[in-house]
Motif scaffolding. Structure first.
Motif, PDB file in Angstrom:
ATOM      1  N   LEU A 145      -4.493   8.482   2.715  1.00  0.00           N
ATOM      2  CA  LEU A 145      -3.302   8.214   1.919  1.00  0.00           C
ATOM      3  C   LEU A 145      -2.099   8.100   2.848  1.00  0.00           C
ATOM      4  CD1 LEU A 145      -3.078  10.248  -1.390  1.00  0.00           C
ATOM      5  CD2 LEU A 145      -3.093   7.788  -1.047  1.00  0.00           C
ATOM      6  N   PRO A 146      -1.119   7.254   2.512  1.00  0.00           N
ATOM      7  CA  PRO A 146       0.063   7.107   3.360  1.00  0.00           C
ATOM      8  C   PRO A 146       0.899   8.376   3.306  1.00  0.00           C
ATOM      9  CG  PRO A 146       0.401   5.996   1.282  1.00  0.00           C
ATOM     10  CD  PRO A 146      -1.024   6.443   1.283  1.00  0.00           C
ATOM     11  N   THR A 147       1.694   8.593   4.331  1.00  0.00           N
ATOM     12  CA  THR A 147       2.637   9.702   4.273  1.00  0.00           C
ATOM     13  C   THR A 147       3.767   9.315   3.334  1.00  0.00           C
ATOM     14  OG1 THR A 147       3.655   8.791   6.255  1.00  0.00           O
ATOM     15  CG2 THR A 147       2.147  10.631   6.557  1.00  0.00           C
ATOM     16  N   ILE A 148       4.146  10.261   2.492  1.00  0.00           N
ATOM     17  CA  ILE A 148       5.195  10.022   1.499  1.00  0.00           C
ATOM     18  C   ILE A 148       6.546   9.949   2.229  1.00  0.00           C
ATOM     19  CG2 ILE A 148       6.206  10.951  -0.626  1.00  0.00           C
ATOM     20  CD1 ILE A 148       3.159  10.249  -0.707  1.00  0.00           C
ATOM     21  N   PRO A 149       7.418   9.030   1.829  1.00  0.00           N
ATOM     22  CA  PRO A 149       8.760   8.968   2.446  1.00  0.00           C
ATOM     23  C   PRO A 149       9.406  10.353   2.463  1.00  0.00           C
ATOM     24  CG  PRO A 149       8.444   7.098   0.982  1.00  0.00           C
ATOM     25  CD  PRO A 149       7.212   7.957   0.856  1.00  0.00           C
ATOM     26  N   ASP A 169      12.204  11.907   1.967  1.00  0.00           N
ATOM     27  CA  ASP A 169      13.051  12.480   0.925  1.00  0.00           C
ATOM     28  C   ASP A 169      12.413  12.437  -0.461  1.00  0.00           C
ATOM     29  OD1 ASP A 169      13.120   9.791   1.440  1.00  0.00           O
ATOM     30  OD2 ASP A 169      15.101   9.490   0.569  1.00  0.00           O
ATOM     31  N   LYS A 170      11.144  12.070  -0.559  1.00  0.00           N
ATOM     32  CA  LYS A 170      10.489  11.933  -1.870  1.00  0.00           C
ATOM     33  C   LYS A 170       9.319  12.901  -1.977  1.00  0.00           C
ATOM     34  CE  LYS A 170      12.766   7.921  -2.623  1.00  0.00           C
ATOM     35  NZ  LYS A 170      13.615   7.573  -3.770  1.00  0.00           N
ATOM     36  N   LYS A 171       8.920  13.165  -3.213  1.00  0.00           N
ATOM     37  CA  LYS A 171       7.713  13.975  -3.390  1.00  0.00           C
ATOM     38  C   LYS A 171       6.643  13.248  -4.217  1.00  0.00           C
ATOM     39  CE  LYS A 171       9.502  16.916  -7.147  1.00  0.00           C
ATOM     40  NZ  LYS A 171      10.874  16.397  -7.365  1.00  0.00           N
ATOM     41  N   LEU A 172       5.415  13.549  -3.913  1.00  0.00           N
ATOM     42  CA  LEU A 172       4.285  12.867  -4.545  1.00  0.00           C
ATOM     43  C   LEU A 172       4.139  13.269  -6.007  1.00  0.00           C
ATOM     44  CD1 LEU A 172       1.674  11.121  -4.238  1.00  0.00           C
ATOM     45  CD2 LEU A 172       0.500  13.239  -3.600  1.00  0.00           C
ATOM     46  N   LYS A 173       3.977  12.279  -6.885  1.00  0.00           N
ATOM     47  CA  LYS A 173       3.717  12.562  -8.297  1.00  0.00           C
ATOM     48  C   LYS A 173       2.249  12.326  -8.656  1.00  0.00           C
ATOM     49  CE  LYS A 173       6.613  12.669 -11.370  1.00  0.00           C
ATOM     50  NZ  LYS A 173       7.136  13.763 -12.207  1.00  0.00           N
ATOM     51  N   SER A 174       1.739  11.160  -8.318  1.00  0.00           N
ATOM     52  CA  SER A 174       0.346  10.844  -8.663  1.00  0.00           C
ATOM     53  C   SER A 174      -0.104   9.605  -7.899  1.00  0.00           C
ATOM     54  CB  SER A 174       0.221  10.579 -10.166  1.00  0.00           C
ATOM     55  OG  SER A 174       0.994   9.458 -10.529  1.00  0.00           O
ATOM     56  N   VAL A 175      -1.407   9.463  -7.822  1.00  0.00           N
ATOM     57  CA  VAL A 175      -1.992   8.274  -7.197  1.00  0.00           C
ATOM     58  C   VAL A 175      -2.867   7.605  -8.246  1.00  0.00           C
ATOM     59  CG1 VAL A 175      -3.466   7.385  -5.371  1.00  0.00           C
ATOM     60  CG2 VAL A 175      -2.009   9.382  -4.940  1.00  0.00           C
ATOM     61  N   GLU A 176      -2.573   6.342  -8.550  1.00  0.00           N
ATOM     62  CA  GLU A 176      -3.333   5.666  -9.586  1.00  0.00           C
ATOM     63  C   GLU A 176      -3.982   4.406  -9.050  1.00  0.00           C
ATOM     64  OE1 GLU A 176      -1.277   5.362 -13.256  1.00  0.00           O
ATOM     65  OE2 GLU A 176      -0.627   7.463 -13.154  1.00  0.00           O
TER      66      GLU A 176
END
Ligand SMILES: [Mn+2]
Ligand SMILES: [Mn+2]
Ligand SMILES: [Zn+2]
Ligand SMILES: [Zn+2]
Lengths: 145, 145
Positions: free
Chosen positions: B125-129, B131-138
């Motif tokens: 999975l890519p690293t999340i930007p 300043d953002k947080k992960l919500k879900s992967v669809e």
DNA sequence: TCTTAAATTAGAATTATTCTAATTTAATGT
DNA sequence: ACATTAAATTAGAATAATTCTAATTTAAGA
């Protein structure tokens, strides 16, 4: 001086590539289509809705009707000058990157951004139902502020 | 005889589980909500739009207004009795399976179906930007007839 | 220049969904 | 049981993204 020149060249590369696609498509080259392509491609890969384009058209003091904006975005998509991304249930996003790739979607800002292809690896895909054929695999990583 | 009995039990299990979720939520138990849950959960996991539910309500000769159907579907979603899936740009799909999972979407029939969780493996999975947080992967696997 | 199919356009139509505001109902306390 | 009140239901209006219609203009080839 030289640096500025190089940046200018880069912008035109994207625009010119899209204009070439338009010329080699069955679509006629109209002033509206040329101007839209200049707006859409001048800053390299990005994502936008019809309304985003409408605002940018107004800002540039072009007068292109909203109907034409929709018509062009749809035809560009059909002829592989743009790609459409459907994930929001109330807006169509368009993408200058027509290659298969995946996206971050920020639910706070409603902005789409590309995931580098090499950054997602799907190591196992389900078998497609017998009577169906595969069209595409789209991964959306939803993020928020 | 015994076999039919078992099948009947299975149906009720889904309905009863959803009714229990309703009871333990802050939502009031109304006849409309009870009937909707009976309709939505009687056949186990599936996917539907508000309009699908509206048709099924009519078929059962219940009179539940379309506004109530929308209200209930949205509140059920907020309280984890249902899950919503947004991928079409013009319709919201609801899902009786509230666990994280992936989908086939048939562009010909506009029908959603579940992919068994074990059938999709994302190995990178890519690293999340920052300043953002992960919500879900669809993951949506688009298929067609 | 003429012809014609394609493109543009304003405005109407469509469609899924949400909103408004009036009425009804569920749940709680007496 | 009855009163109170917050929540739910409802019809119908409003909203918003997109598409359609039908009249006008334009691009491009003969
Ligand atoms: Mn909408
Ligand atoms: Mn729509
Ligand atoms: Zn993209
Ligand atoms: Zn599902």
């Amino acid at each position: 001086m030289d640096l500025i020149y190089i940046i200018t060249m880069k912008k035109n590369l994207h625009v010119n590539k899209a204009l070439d696609l338009l010329k080699s498509s069955p679509l006629k080259v109209t002033s509206q289509r040329t101007r839209l392509i200049e707006i859409l491609f001048k800053n390299g890969d990005h994502h936008f809705t019809a309304e985003d384009v409408h605002k940018e058209v107004d800002k540039n003091k072009y007068k292109i009707s909203l109907a034409t904006i929709y018509n062009c975005l749809n035809q560009f998509t059909k002829h592989d000058i743009l790609k459409s991304v459907r994930l929001s249930s109330d807006k169509i996003y368009f993408d200058t990157n027509t290659k298969a790739h995946h996206h971050f979607f920020c639910v706070s800002t409603e902005k789409l951004s590309d995931i580098k292809s090499s950054d997602v690896e799907i190591s196992n895909l389900p078998t497609i139902p017998k009577d169906k054929k595969l069209k595409s695999v789209e991964v959306v990583v939803n993020i928020s502020d």
